[in-house]
Design an enzyme around this catalytic site. Structure first.
Site, PDB file in Angstrom:
ATOM      1  N   SER A 195       0.829  -1.209   0.000  1.00  0.00           N
ATOM      2  CA  SER A 195       0.000   0.000   0.000  1.00  0.00           C
ATOM      3  C   SER A 195       0.861   1.255   0.000  1.00  0.00           C
ATOM      4  O   SER A 195       0.350   2.361   0.072  1.00  0.00           O
ATOM      5  CB  SER A 195      -0.927   0.002   1.219  1.00  0.00           C
ATOM      6  OG  SER A 195      -0.185  -0.186   2.412  1.00  0.00           O
TER       7      SER A 195
ATOM      8  N   SER B 259     -14.719  25.645 -27.791  1.00  0.00           N
ATOM      9  CA  SER B 259     -14.824  24.391 -28.514  1.00  0.00           C
ATOM     10  C   SER B 259     -13.748  24.372 -29.590  1.00  0.00           C
ATOM     11  O   SER B 259     -13.380  25.408 -30.124  1.00  0.00           O
ATOM     12  CB  SER B 259     -16.212  24.292 -29.143  1.00  0.00           C
ATOM     13  OG  SER B 259     -16.173  23.438 -30.269  1.00  0.00           O
TER      14      SER B 259
ATOM     15  N   LYS C 205     -18.651  28.891 -29.122  1.00  0.00           N
ATOM     16  CA  LYS C 205     -18.947  28.218 -27.851  1.00  0.00           C
ATOM     17  C   LYS C 205     -18.147  28.763 -26.665  1.00  0.00           C
ATOM     18  O   LYS C 205     -16.984  29.105 -26.768  1.00  0.00           O
ATOM     19  CB  LYS C 205     -18.649  26.717 -27.983  1.00  0.00           C
ATOM     20  CG  LYS C 205     -19.613  26.003 -28.889  1.00  0.00           C
ATOM     21  CD  LYS C 205     -20.958  25.722 -28.254  1.00  0.00           C
ATOM     22  CE  LYS C 205     -20.853  24.727 -27.140  1.00  0.00           C
ATOM     23  NZ  LYS C 205     -21.058  23.352 -27.549  1.00  0.00           N
TER      24      LYS C 205
ATOM     25  N   ASN D 143     -18.007  27.116 -22.968  1.00  0.00           N
ATOM     26  CA  ASN D 143     -18.532  25.986 -22.197  1.00  0.00           C
ATOM     27  C   ASN D 143     -18.185  26.085 -20.715  1.00  0.00           C
ATOM     28  O   ASN D 143     -17.078  26.476 -20.358  1.00  0.00           O
ATOM     29  CB  ASN D 143     -17.973  24.669 -22.751  1.00  0.00           C
ATOM     30  CG  ASN D 143     -18.391  24.435 -24.195  1.00  0.00           C
ATOM     31  OD1 ASN D 143     -19.476  24.857 -24.602  1.00  0.00           O
ATOM     32  ND2 ASN D 143     -17.535  23.784 -24.971  1.00  0.00           N
TER      33      ASN D 143
ATOM     34  N   GLU E 247     -19.355  21.795 -14.918  1.00  0.00           N
ATOM     35  CA  GLU E 247     -19.749  20.437 -15.341  1.00  0.00           C
ATOM     36  C   GLU E 247     -18.896  19.384 -14.642  1.00  0.00           C
ATOM     37  O   GLU E 247     -19.391  18.322 -14.253  1.00  0.00           O
ATOM     38  CB  GLU E 247     -19.604  20.296 -16.865  1.00  0.00           C
ATOM     39  CG  GLU E 247     -20.666  21.066 -17.631  1.00  0.00           C
ATOM     40  CD  GLU E 247     -20.333  21.175 -19.115  1.00  0.00           C
ATOM     41  OE1 GLU E 247     -19.865  20.198 -19.714  1.00  0.00           O
ATOM     42  OE2 GLU E 247     -20.540  22.279 -19.675  1.00  0.00           O
TER      43      GLU E 247
ATOM     44  N   LYS F  53      -8.214   3.468   2.285  1.00  0.00           N
ATOM     45  CA  LYS F  53      -7.447   4.687   2.052  1.00  0.00           C
ATOM     46  C   LYS F  53      -7.620   5.292   0.670  1.00  0.00           C
ATOM     47  O   LYS F  53      -7.826   6.499   0.538  1.00  0.00           O
ATOM     48  CB  LYS F  53      -5.970   4.445   2.376  1.00  0.00           C
ATOM     49  CG  LYS F  53      -5.737   4.523   3.886  1.00  0.00           C
ATOM     50  CD  LYS F  53      -4.359   4.126   4.310  1.00  0.00           C
ATOM     51  CE  LYS F  53      -4.163   2.627   4.288  1.00  0.00           C
ATOM     52  NZ  LYS F  53      -5.116   1.877   5.154  1.00  0.00           N
TER      53      LYS F  53
HETATM   54  N1  ARG Z   1      -1.204  -1.361   5.177  1.00  0.00           N
HETATM   55  C1  ARG Z   1      -2.137  -1.833   6.137  1.00  0.00           C
HETATM   56  C2  ARG Z   1      -3.481  -1.120   5.950  1.00  0.00           C
HETATM   57  O1  ARG Z   1      -3.503  -0.153   5.271  1.00  0.00           O
HETATM   58  C3  ARG Z   1      -1.635  -1.551   7.513  1.00  0.00           C
HETATM   59  C4  ARG Z   1      -2.113  -2.519   8.541  1.00  0.00           C
HETATM   60  C5  ARG Z   1      -1.546  -3.853   8.254  1.00  0.00           C
HETATM   61  N2  ARG Z   1      -1.818  -4.796   9.289  1.00  0.00           N
HETATM   62  C6  ARG Z   1      -1.663  -6.085   9.113  1.00  0.00           C
HETATM   63  N3  ARG Z   1      -1.921  -6.855  10.109  1.00  0.00           N
HETATM   64  N4  ARG Z   1      -1.301  -6.593   7.975  1.00  0.00           N
HETATM   65  O2  ARG Z   1      -4.490  -1.528   6.446  1.00  0.00           O
END
Ligand code: ARG
Length: 456
Positions: free
Chosen positions: A23, A277, A283, A285, A290, A325
């Site tokens: 992540s 346009s 035009k 716009n 929008e 997230k």
């Molecule tokens: N990258 C994880 C998340 O966004 C953090 C928590 C990870 N926890 C775990 N036990 N793998 O949720």
């Protein structure tokens, strides 16, 4: 590469799994909160005698240097780390050695990520409240300019009754005031610290969760460790408030688009916020409005995505929750962008009161006032209603309006008509007779402007 958590498993994951699992490419943006959280954690561990003061000093030095380097861009996120928490810990341990490995005592990434996200959203929500107020300010300043401009008020998008342009804009100011309050309210509920919940069950170390929470500006702690690491209702509450706010912005955008069309010509959106346009030279716009309208769908989608991801998850943490997230970040970014563009677009928009007035006159929205005039002169209402209908029909045929119909023409319908009929159908008078509180009368519009100004 062997993982930090290698133990019962070899930690030898496939490259595909690493990429799928990671992540870091989106949670890097919580690095500041992650490091602030770690600073407070190290200080608490030291205060409670769980690590030594010397170790704490080393950890703090390392964390500050990482924060500095990330801020300056001399340290980048180009490592194959699982997430921002692992990234910071890995760099810290590289920089200060053994004490770095002690930082993660009495916490887990489960409470850490919940903490980071609450802190991140706390500051973003604040920012969004400020931006919302900017849009409200722009609405109020236009309402002040247009507090005497008469336009048709609509129901079913049909001209209904004369209103003041300022009154119409202030309706949106009231909506946005509530949006701001909703975000403030959700922020208050969010401001409790999950850190110290650890993986889910708390810890055997003699920690002081309240000290750590206070150091990070929280109003208290999550009273149940399982709840602390499991729920993302604070994201959902904010995203619901954002969705409602976007719905308001979308309706306003829709009106700006209509109003700036040749069919209405009530306002002129500044060239800085319109496009042309590539093929039709005439035009102009309203792309920005929008886009605000379009992006509303996106924020609803973010809310739905997270609601759906959480639905049916058993307690406590599940990796599904990592999906929170991108949704909440996207909602935050989108709302911010929309508010940022709405404020100056509204501020620079030029109202065209003559066209509003013309539209108000052409709708015969003062026909009821004409009938009331005759009734006041003793003509029975049914007769007055019939006569007024005839007059409206005659005006339509001759391309006139009630204000330009001559006295001679009026008197051809009834000898009750006198010069004062023009006062009765005068649109300004129709508006100023609406004296009820919150109505479109000028005194009410003044009071609304004062009310909104006082609130912001
Ligand atoms: N990258 C994880 C998340 O966004 C953090 C928590 C990870 N926890 C775990 N036990 N793998 O949720």
């Amino acid at each position: 590469m062997a993982k930090m958590w290698a133990g019962v498993t070899s930690g030898q994951t496939s490259k595909l799994a690493d990429d799928f699992n990671s992540s870091l490419h989106f949670d890097w943006r919580m690095y500041r909160q992650d490091i602030q959280g770690s600073i407070a954690h190290a200080e608490m561990l030291s205060e409670c005698g769980i690590i030594s003061e010397v170790e704490c000093e080393q950890i703090l030095g390392g964390l500050h240097s990482i924060l500095n380097d990330l801020d300056r861009g001399t340290l980048t996120f180009d490592r194959p780390c699982e997430d921002i928490h692992m990234f910071v810990e890995e760099v810290l341990t590289e920089r200060i050695g053994e004490p770095g490995k002690k930082l993660h005592t009495a916490r887990s990434r489960n409470d850490q990520v919940a903490l980071d996200l609450r802190m991140y959203l706390r500051s973003e929500a604040n920012e969004i409240r400020k931006l919302t107020k900017e849009v409200i300010r722009a609405l109020v300043s236009q309402a002040e300019t247009g507090k005497n401009y008469i336009m048709p008020g609509y129901t079913h998008l049909q001209r209904a009754q004369p209103i003041l342009f300022g009154h119409h804009l202030l309706a949106y100011a009231m909506m946005l005031l509530r949006d701001e309050e909703r975000i403030a309210d959700a922020s208050r509920r969010m401001n409790f610290s999950p850190i110290g919940s650890c993986a889910l069950a708390g810890t055997t170390y003699p920690t002081d969760r309240r000290m750590e929470a206070a150091a990070l500006g929280f109003d208290g702690i999550c009273m149940n460790s399982i709840d602390g690491v499991s729920d993302r209702d604070f994201c959902l509450e904010l995203m619901s408030a954002f969705s409602i706010e976007m719905m308001h912005l979308s309706r306003l955008s829709e009106e700006l688009i209509l109003w700036s069309s040749l069919e209405f010509r009530f306002v002129r959106i500044d060239d800085a916020f319109t496009t042309g346009s590539s093929i039709m030279p005439q035009k102009k716009n309203s792309d920005m409005a929008e886009l605000v309208r379009g992006k509303t769908g996106r924020v609803y989608g973010d809310l739905m995505a997270l609601l759906t991801a959480l639905k049916g998850l058993p307690l406590a943490y599940n990796k599904d929750m990592q999906e929170d997230k991108e949704a909440v970040f996207d909602a935050v970014d989108t709302v911010k962008m929309c508010l940022q563009i709405m404020a100056p677009m509204l501020k620079t928009m030029k109202p065209m009161p003559e066209n509003m007035k013309k539209a108000a006159q052409q709708g015969f929205i003062n026909a009821t006032d004409l009938a009331d005039y005759l009734t006041r002169k003793g003509v029975p209402f049914r007769t007055a209603y019939k006569l007024s209908g005839n007059i409206v029909a005659d005006c339509m045929e001759k391309g006139l309006v009630l204000e330009t119909y001559s006295l001679e023409q009026y008197r051809a319908h009834s000898d009750q008509f006198n010069e004062d009929v023009y006062d009765a159908v005068n649109l300004e008078n129709c508006v100023s007779r609406r004296i009820s509180e919150g109505g479109t009368g000028p005194a009410s519009v003044e009071a609304q402007i004062a009310f909104v100004k006082e609130k912001i």
